[in-house]
Design a protein around this motif. Structure first.
Motif, PDB file in Angstrom:
ATOM      1  N   PRO A  21       0.624  -4.982  -3.380  1.00  0.00           N
ATOM      2  CA  PRO A  21       1.456  -3.810  -3.122  1.00  0.00           C
ATOM      3  C   PRO A  21       0.867  -2.932  -2.025  1.00  0.00           C
ATOM      4  O   PRO A  21       1.595  -2.298  -1.274  1.00  0.00           O
ATOM      5  N   LEU A  22      -0.445  -2.928  -1.907  1.00  0.00           N
ATOM      6  CA  LEU A  22      -1.073  -2.132  -0.855  1.00  0.00           C
ATOM      7  C   LEU A  22      -0.742  -2.672   0.532  1.00  0.00           C
ATOM      8  O   LEU A  22      -0.669  -1.922   1.495  1.00  0.00           O
ATOM      9  N   PHE A  80       4.401  -0.156   5.751  1.00  0.00           N
ATOM     10  CA  PHE A  80       5.193   1.067   5.935  1.00  0.00           C
ATOM     11  C   PHE A  80       4.450   2.054   6.824  1.00  0.00           C
ATOM     12  O   PHE A  80       5.048   2.713   7.676  1.00  0.00           O
ATOM     13  N   GLY A  81       3.149   2.167   6.624  1.00  0.00           N
ATOM     14  CA  GLY A  81       2.351   3.087   7.428  1.00  0.00           C
ATOM     15  C   GLY A  81       2.352   2.725   8.896  1.00  0.00           C
ATOM     16  O   GLY A  81       2.544   3.572   9.765  1.00  0.00           O
ATOM     17  N   LEU A  86       2.493  -1.077   1.453  1.00  0.00           N
ATOM     18  CA  LEU A  86       2.297   0.314   1.861  1.00  0.00           C
ATOM     19  C   LEU A  86       1.681   0.392   3.248  1.00  0.00           C
ATOM     20  O   LEU A  86       2.025   1.264   4.047  1.00  0.00           O
TER      21      LEU A  86
END
Length: 148
Positions: free
Chosen positions: A38-39, A45-46, A42
């Protein structure tokens, strides 16, 4: 009285050997079959967010400066904000395409590696069968020679 424990230290107990083998197997499995974290999502997205935000803000700041230095009938900040958004989306699009290409290459590498391992295993199995067949034949011949 002291007792000599060297014989106990020289041979590890069976449970620790099995635990080490299990951990090694899990590590090998996790390296050959990576899962998506999941990281990682993220992080994506960043990167995408920053690749759009930075050119947009840079366009706004440059537009404000141009509006003060070289006034025009149109708004420099609005034009350069739109330009920054377009540039940021293009950069994000290219980054996503590059990530997909890398994932496809990794998947292809994993598939080719596993197929090579299967072929190696199959050739080892075939070689073992040939050796066993030869041993069986030689044992049968030796048995026949003894009977005669």
């Amino acid at each position: 009285m002291k007792t000599d424990n060297t014989s106990q230290r020289s041979q590890p107990d069976n449970s620790s050997v099995q635990e080490i083998a299990r951990k090694a197997q899990r590590l090998h499995h996790s390296r050959t079959n990576p899962t998506l974290s999941p990281l990682r999502g993220l992080g994506a997205f960043g990167v995408i967010g920053w690749s759009v935000a930075v050119p947009t803000v840079a366009g706004a700041l440059l537009g404000i400066w141009l509006d003060k230095a070289y006034p025009q009938s149109f708004s420099w900040p609005v034009a350069l904000i739109l330009g920054g958004i377009v540039l940021g989306v293009m950069v994000a699009w290219e980054w996503i395409a590059r990530q997909q290409r890398e994932e496809e290459r990794e998947a292809q590498h994993i598939r080719s590696t596993s197929e090579a391992q299967k072929q190696t295993s199959a050739s080892k199995d075939a070689a073992s069968e040939v050796i066993i067949a030869r041993q069986t034949n030689s044992q049968e011949k030796a048995g026949k020679e003894l009977k005669s």
